[in-house]
Design an enzyme around this catalytic site. Sequence first.
Site, PDB file in Angstrom:
ATOM      1  N   ARG A  80     -10.156 -16.256   5.098  1.00 43.59           N
ATOM      2  CA  ARG A  80     -10.944 -15.169   5.654  1.00 43.59           C
ATOM      3  C   ARG A  80     -11.093 -14.092   4.587  1.00 43.59           C
ATOM      4  O   ARG A  80     -10.092 -13.551   4.118  1.00 43.59           O
ATOM      5  CB  ARG A  80     -10.264 -14.596   6.900  1.00 43.59           C
ATOM      6  CG  ARG A  80     -10.949 -13.359   7.422  1.00 43.59           C
ATOM      7  CD  ARG A  80     -10.315 -12.795   8.695  1.00 43.59           C
ATOM      8  NE  ARG A  80     -11.000 -11.576   9.044  1.00 43.59           N
ATOM      9  CZ  ARG A  80     -10.436 -10.373   9.146  1.00 43.59           C
ATOM     10  NH1 ARG A  80      -9.134 -10.226   8.987  1.00 43.59           N
ATOM     11  NH2 ARG A  80     -11.158  -9.311   9.426  1.00 43.59           N
ATOM     12  N   HIS A 105     -15.698  -4.944   6.449  1.00 44.18           N
ATOM     13  CA  HIS A 105     -14.279  -4.562   6.404  1.00 44.18           C
ATOM     14  C   HIS A 105     -14.195  -3.204   5.689  1.00 44.18           C
ATOM     15  O   HIS A 105     -13.542  -3.058   4.666  1.00 44.18           O
ATOM     16  CB  HIS A 105     -13.455  -5.650   5.704  1.00 44.18           C
ATOM     17  CG  HIS A 105     -11.988  -5.628   6.024  1.00 44.18           C
ATOM     18  ND1 HIS A 105     -11.309  -6.735   6.493  1.00 44.18           N
ATOM     19  CD2 HIS A 105     -11.065  -4.650   5.925  1.00 44.18           C
ATOM     20  CE1 HIS A 105     -10.023  -6.430   6.674  1.00 44.18           C
ATOM     21  NE2 HIS A 105      -9.849  -5.170   6.328  1.00 44.18           N
ATOM     22  N   GLU A 147     -11.753  -4.573  12.919  1.00 42.55           N
ATOM     23  CA  GLU A 147     -11.052  -3.423  13.485  1.00 42.55           C
ATOM     24  C   GLU A 147     -11.921  -2.169  13.624  1.00 42.55           C
ATOM     25  O   GLU A 147     -11.697  -1.165  12.950  1.00 42.55           O
ATOM     26  CB  GLU A 147      -9.816  -3.095  12.630  1.00 42.55           C
ATOM     27  CG  GLU A 147      -8.840  -4.256  12.518  1.00 42.55           C
ATOM     28  CD  GLU A 147      -7.518  -3.861  11.860  1.00 42.55           C
ATOM     29  OE1 GLU A 147      -7.423  -2.747  11.312  1.00 42.55           O
ATOM     30  OE2 GLU A 147      -6.579  -4.664  11.910  1.00 42.55           O
ATOM     31  N   ASN A 194      -6.116  -9.118  15.227  1.00 40.76           N
ATOM     32  CA  ASN A 194      -5.184  -8.660  14.197  1.00 40.76           C
ATOM     33  C   ASN A 194      -3.971  -8.077  14.902  1.00 40.76           C
ATOM     34  O   ASN A 194      -4.086  -7.101  15.644  1.00 40.76           O
ATOM     35  CB  ASN A 194      -5.814  -7.584  13.304  1.00 40.76           C
ATOM     36  CG  ASN A 194      -6.887  -8.146  12.395  1.00 40.76           C
ATOM     37  OD1 ASN A 194      -7.148  -9.351  12.391  1.00 40.76           O
ATOM     38  ND2 ASN A 194      -7.520  -7.278  11.619  1.00 40.76           N
ATOM     39  N   TYR A 217       0.025  -6.729  14.488  1.00 42.50           N
ATOM     40  CA  TYR A 217       1.125  -6.328  13.611  1.00 42.50           C
ATOM     41  C   TYR A 217       2.354  -5.827  14.362  1.00 42.50           C
ATOM     42  O   TYR A 217       3.476  -6.057  13.952  1.00 42.50           O
ATOM     43  CB  TYR A 217       0.663  -5.232  12.639  1.00 42.50           C
ATOM     44  CG  TYR A 217      -0.273  -5.754  11.586  1.00 42.50           C
ATOM     45  CD1 TYR A 217       0.217  -6.373  10.440  1.00 42.50           C
ATOM     46  CD2 TYR A 217      -1.659  -5.670  11.749  1.00 42.50           C
ATOM     47  CE1 TYR A 217      -0.640  -6.882   9.478  1.00 42.50           C
ATOM     48  CE2 TYR A 217      -2.519  -6.185  10.795  1.00 42.50           C
ATOM     49  CZ  TYR A 217      -2.009  -6.784   9.665  1.00 42.50           C
ATOM     50  OH  TYR A 217      -2.852  -7.306   8.722  1.00 42.50           O
ATOM     51  N   GLU A 249      -5.394 -11.680  11.425  1.00 38.31           N
ATOM     52  CA  GLU A 249      -4.421 -11.034  10.531  1.00 38.31           C
ATOM     53  C   GLU A 249      -3.080 -10.955  11.232  1.00 38.31           C
ATOM     54  O   GLU A 249      -3.010 -10.575  12.409  1.00 38.31           O
ATOM     55  CB  GLU A 249      -4.830  -9.593  10.172  1.00 38.31           C
ATOM     56  CG  GLU A 249      -5.991  -9.488   9.226  1.00 38.31           C
ATOM     57  CD  GLU A 249      -6.313  -8.030   8.887  1.00 38.31           C
ATOM     58  OE1 GLU A 249      -5.430  -7.153   8.969  1.00 38.31           O
ATOM     59  OE2 GLU A 249      -7.489  -7.776   8.555  1.00 38.31           O
TER      60      GLU A 249
HETATM   61  C1  FCB Z   1      -5.267  -3.989   8.908  1.00 38.94           C
HETATM   62  C2  FCB Z   1      -6.444  -4.129   7.973  1.00 38.94           C
HETATM   63  C3  FCB Z   1      -6.120  -4.821   6.678  1.00 38.94           C
HETATM   64  C4  FCB Z   1      -4.755  -4.417   6.150  1.00 38.94           C
HETATM   65  C5  FCB Z   1      -3.707  -4.554   7.230  1.00 38.94           C
HETATM   66  C6  FCB Z   1      -2.306  -4.221   6.762  1.00 38.94           C
HETATM   67  O1  FCB Z   1      -5.481  -2.881   9.736  1.00 38.94           O
HETATM   68  O2  FCB Z   1      -7.481  -4.832   8.599  1.00 38.94           O
HETATM   69  O3  FCB Z   1      -7.139  -4.542   5.763  1.00 38.94           O
HETATM   70  O4  FCB Z   1      -4.805  -3.164   5.613  1.00 38.94           O
HETATM   71  O5  FCB Z   1      -4.033  -3.733   8.313  1.00 38.94           O
END
Ligand code: FCB
Length: 450
Positions: A78, A122, A167, A297, A299, A355
């Site tokens: 990607r 992006h 995002e 995405n 985290y 992500e």
């Molecule tokens: C996300 C972004 C990516 C990177 C990660 C850590 O928010 O999409 O570009 O910065 O965080």
Amino acid sequence: MPERITFPQDFLWGAATSSYQIEGAWNEDGKGESIWDRFTHTPGKIIDGSTGDVACDHYHRWEDDLDLMQAMGMQAYRFSIAWPRILPQGRGQVNQAGLDFYDRLVDGLLARGIAPFVTLYHWDLPQALEDAGGWPARATAEAFVAYADAVSARLGDRVTRWITHNEPWVAAFLGYGMGVHAPGVQDFQKAAAAAHHILLSHGWAAPVIRANSADAQVGITLNLYDVAPASPSPQDYRAARELDGFLNRWFLDPIYGRHYPQDVTAWFERVHGVQMNFVAADDVNSIAAPIDFLGVNYYTRHVVRAPDEDNAPRTIHTEDSEFTEMGWEVAPRSLFRLLNRLHFEYHIPSIYITENGAAFSDIVSEDGRVHDRRRLAYLKAHFKAAHDAIQCGVPLNGYFVWSLMDNFEWAFGYTKRFGIIYVDFDAQQRIIKDSGRWYREVIARNGFDD
Ligand code: FCB
């Protein structure tokens, strides 16, 4: 006995990057200035004073980078396209040299058996469009459609997976609300308008991409979270509901045809004075254009406590939890919960994790290797959570680790390393970290021993 975790047969394993974070070559071959060029060239905006002028120099080293991906057994990649390489002024004259770069990249991927997943936006908006009003201006959504048309017309015969935006929450609210990302504006009315126009441009572009790319699967990538109240008190429940609305439902609901959630529009007005006067009659229908998949995405999670005064709810740090270099809680079970919620609440037919990954401070050891034990453990726990979600019926079709290699982490510059490949930015040398070596095994076996 270790448990053997095996993924569905056609599951796609990959890694992700974005143009501004890796390419460098910020002013080469006719590329126009982006808002991130302008922002990083403005003193005081980036924590270490760095820029993406060179970054990983991927623009010149892409063939070596693709060879590394192939050596790791990557099945999908990607990446994003820099709009100002294609349209230096944001609209109008197409720069063929910019298209040529991505044309070669796509051919290079296909030649190595790697499926390209293209993200159109992006965050590197052409500065010329920002000067004309940026995302708070409706005309920027129109310009995006022309840009999507130019790119998909050129690559659509070989690229079948398209992500319109990465995002929108971050692009709109960090860029135009809090001002910590480019273009550094602090105005919530503008941020809300920006979010709307980004979604609108997504809905408008989807059919245009399909018309240019016969087998296209079109989606959008959202940053999503599992949001939980810190206690069973009504105040904390309400705060969690508000944050969930702001981060998750504000985007999911209109994309999946439910219009903007009214509790969130009311909250926006109460807390930030936002008027939704930028929404025209047919916009919600446009935003709800049919799409093929959702990119997630993921985290971290948010555990929320009600604020003392009437402003934004607070995320608390749970005791005993592990935190990454970003200060983000490691919460793999929340990925499981989130995926289930998307499946059961929104009935999404196909999901990719576009992500997931972690920043930890890495060092090159005397043996020349990078023993990133914590990142490996992070990935393993999240893969396990994804696997569990698949067992519950979640249609998860692939997984992209963020990131293929260490890169320019926005306002944090080069102080945060997310790669499964280590990058020595002075020598432009790459070293596959232990997590990357392990990932190669995962891909080869389509699973791992837990
Ligand atoms: C996300 C972004 C990516 C990177 C990660 C850590 O928010 O999409 O570009 O910065 O965080």
